[in-house]
Design an enzyme around this catalytic site. Structure first.
Site, PDB file in Angstrom:
ATOM      1  N   CYS A  65       0.835  -1.195   0.000  1.00  0.00           N
ATOM      2  CA  CYS A  65       0.000   0.000   0.000  1.00  0.00           C
ATOM      3  C   CYS A  65       0.875   1.253   0.000  1.00  0.00           C
ATOM      4  O   CYS A  65       1.884   1.304   0.708  1.00  0.00           O
ATOM      5  CB  CYS A  65      -0.901   0.003   1.234  1.00  0.00           C
ATOM      6  SG  CYS A  65      -2.032   1.424   1.311  1.00  0.00           S
ATOM      7  N   CYS A  69      -0.034   4.741   7.004  1.00  0.00           N
ATOM      8  CA  CYS A  69      -0.747   4.576   8.275  1.00  0.00           C
ATOM      9  C   CYS A  69       0.112   3.761   9.254  1.00  0.00           C
ATOM     10  O   CYS A  69       0.474   2.617   8.968  1.00  0.00           O
ATOM     11  CB  CYS A  69      -2.074   3.876   8.039  1.00  0.00           C
ATOM     12  SG  CYS A  69      -3.105   4.699   6.796  1.00  0.00           S
ATOM     13  N   CYS A  72      -0.561  -0.004  10.388  1.00  0.00           N
ATOM     14  CA  CYS A  72      -0.919  -0.993   9.362  1.00  0.00           C
ATOM     15  C   CYS A  72       0.268  -1.821   8.895  1.00  0.00           C
ATOM     16  O   CYS A  72       1.309  -1.282   8.513  1.00  0.00           O
ATOM     17  CB  CYS A  72      -1.555  -0.270   8.176  1.00  0.00           C
ATOM     18  SG  CYS A  72      -2.121  -1.393   6.886  1.00  0.00           S
ATOM     19  N   CYS A 109     -17.114  -9.109   3.987  1.00  0.00           N
ATOM     20  CA  CYS A 109     -16.461  -7.815   3.868  1.00  0.00           C
ATOM     21  C   CYS A 109     -15.275  -7.940   2.927  1.00  0.00           C
ATOM     22  O   CYS A 109     -14.324  -8.664   3.214  1.00  0.00           O
ATOM     23  CB  CYS A 109     -16.005  -7.329   5.234  1.00  0.00           C
ATOM     24  SG  CYS A 109     -17.334  -7.327   6.447  1.00  0.00           S
ATOM     25  N   CYS A 142     -20.123  -5.997   2.011  1.00  0.00           N
ATOM     26  CA  CYS A 142     -19.583  -4.686   2.316  1.00  0.00           C
ATOM     27  C   CYS A 142     -18.240  -4.551   1.609  1.00  0.00           C
ATOM     28  O   CYS A 142     -17.469  -5.505   1.555  1.00  0.00           O
ATOM     29  CB  CYS A 142     -19.398  -4.520   3.821  1.00  0.00           C
ATOM     30  SG  CYS A 142     -18.623  -2.979   4.323  1.00  0.00           S
ATOM     31  N   CYS A 202     -20.349   2.384   7.343  1.00  0.00           N
ATOM     32  CA  CYS A 202     -19.675   1.741   8.465  1.00  0.00           C
ATOM     33  C   CYS A 202     -18.389   2.507   8.727  1.00  0.00           C
ATOM     34  O   CYS A 202     -17.578   2.688   7.820  1.00  0.00           O
ATOM     35  CB  CYS A 202     -19.374   0.289   8.112  1.00  0.00           C
ATOM     36  SG  CYS A 202     -18.287  -0.542   9.272  1.00  0.00           S
ATOM     37  N   ARG A 272     -19.338  -3.303  16.647  1.00  0.00           N
ATOM     38  CA  ARG A 272     -18.640  -4.538  16.323  1.00  0.00           C
ATOM     39  C   ARG A 272     -17.279  -4.579  17.000  1.00  0.00           C
ATOM     40  O   ARG A 272     -16.514  -3.618  16.943  1.00  0.00           O
ATOM     41  CB  ARG A 272     -18.450  -4.665  14.805  1.00  0.00           C
ATOM     42  CG  ARG A 272     -17.721  -5.949  14.408  1.00  0.00           C
ATOM     43  CD  ARG A 272     -17.622  -6.106  12.899  1.00  0.00           C
ATOM     44  NE  ARG A 272     -18.946  -6.017  12.320  1.00  0.00           N
ATOM     45  CZ  ARG A 272     -19.234  -5.308  11.240  1.00  0.00           C
ATOM     46  NH1 ARG A 272     -18.295  -4.622  10.637  1.00  0.00           N
ATOM     47  NH2 ARG A 272     -20.451  -5.278  10.767  1.00  0.00           N
TER      48      ARG A 272
END
Length: 398
Positions: A65, A69, A72, A109, A142, A202, A272
């Site tokens: 990626c 972040c 991550c 998801c 999702c 979400c 969740r």
């Protein structure tokens, strides 16, 4: 305790607590913890009964990626030894999804690492959504693909997506300390795009990154203003090879207080327990079911989770029941207010440190004693990189 009685009354009326009340929940003592859980549990049962919604993650594209972040394992410059692979084909993703559905998951998801999807990526994911829905009747889907450009949410909705996940993660004031390649406002914009397209929004948070109580309350209040249908609460997994690998700031008691605070601030929303429950809640996971009404089944994006069979046994032993595909997740007043499927979102970020959770602890060899531990000790033994399921030739954990 007057505070808890007040919060229960407000939760049953869908009235927002004051910031001082929310902060007071986080400041309660361990002696009062069971009272806090019992009070928040009343609010949870009022709106969601004893149902637990199961969600299943499929990592469509892992690693590499360009975003930075800090939490991550898939970030730019990550040294974490995670699986790295490009896009799964629609049939591969559908087969992975089917394993979760067979294990009891109501929602699949679909997550992909990256800043955000190209139009070609949206076409690819749209085909995957259609394939999954054709092969798995009644399943909700999702998508979690990063920052959305204009028109992309509408295209995902037309393809059959039910929800879109994009977490705020932390307070606006501290966001720049966690990520520099995009902004807090970028994240808010994507959640609003999902809302506008008719997708069930979400959006949640990550706890354990060194934030203050004020930061936690700030981000939860910001989430309430955005009004997502689902608020996933991730507990940071300090994955080796990431900048936050040494951040072990959570105890089971702290996690329970955070979940209770979220429930009081967002009483009628799907809360969740997302990444990190096995690592940080550990043997107190069943108590958390009295606060949250949704969990992930099996493994996460880049790390292993508790065995799917153990998840189901935990739910049953705690006196809860798995929510069926014929049941509407949200209370009637929310499901009728534009949430076309009444469900929640995926609740996981694109990185293994957030969505990732731990392998179930291994039993000690016969004749050996477990090493004694002190509360708050880092549990690096509970963090295991995912080596099965999507992107591998091995069967998934579901």
């Amino acid at each position: 305790m007057d505070l808890l009685n007040t919060l229960v009354d407000k939760g049953l009326r869908r009235e927002r607590p004051t910031r001082e009340e929310a902060l007071a929940v986080l400041a309660t003592s361990d002696d009062d913890l069971l009272d806090v859980v019992a009070a928040a549990g009343k609010v949870r049962r009022h709106w969601f009964g004893r149902r637990v919604k199961l969600n299943y993650l499929v990592n469509l594209k892992s690693g590499l990626c360009p975003e930075d972040c800090s939490y991550c394992s898939q970030r730019l410059g990550s040294q974490a030894g995670i699986l790295k692979y490009t896009w799964l084909k629609p049939d591969q993703a559908s087969d992975a999804a089917a394993a979760g559905v067979a294990g009891g998951a109501k929602r699949v998801c679909l997550v992909a690492s990256g800043r955000g999807p190209t139009d070609r990526d949206v076409d690819r994911v749209s085909e995957t959504i259609r394939t999954i829905k054709e092969k798995n009747e009644g399943v909700e889907v999702c998508a979690c693909l990063g920052l959305l450009s204009d028109g992309q949410a509408e295209r995902l909705r037309e393809a059959g997506a039910d929800a879109y996940n994009h977490n705020l993660n932390t307070s606006e004031a501290t966001y720049g300390e966690i990520t520099t390649t995009h902004t807090y406002a970028d994240r808010v914009d994507t959640v609003e795009k999902a809302h506008a397209a008719g997708l069930s929004a979400c959006s949640g948070l990550i706890a354990g990154m060194g934030e203050s109580d004020e930061d936690l309350v700030d981000v939860v209040y910001s989430l309430r203003e955005l009004d997502p249908d689902s608020v996933p609460v991730n507990f940071l997994i300090p994955v080796e090879g990431t900048p936050l690998a040494k951040e072990w700031n959570l105890t089971p008691q702290r996690c329970l207080r955070i979940l209770a605070m979220v429930r009081f601030v967002c009483p009628d929303v799907e809360v969740r327990i997302a990444g990190g429950r096995e690592v940080h809640l550990r043997t107190m996971q069943p108590l958390a079911l009295h606060l949250a009404n949704s969990i992930f089944l099996g493994d996460y994006l880049t790390t292993e989770g508790q065995a799917g069979k153990a998840d189901l046994e935990m739910i049953a032993d705690a006196g809860f029941e798995v929510e069926g595909t014929d049941q509407v997740t949200l209370p009637e007043h929310r499901a009728a207010g534009g949430c076309h499927d009444g469900g929640g979102g995926c609740g996981s970020e694109g990185g293994g440190g957030v969505c990732g959770s731990a392998a179930a602890p291994q039993a000690a060899e016969p004749g050996t004693a477990a090493e004694p531990r002190t509360a708050g000790d880092p549990r690096t033994d509970l963090v295991a990189v995912r080596r099965r399921g999507a992107g591998t030739d091995l069967a998934p954990n579901a």
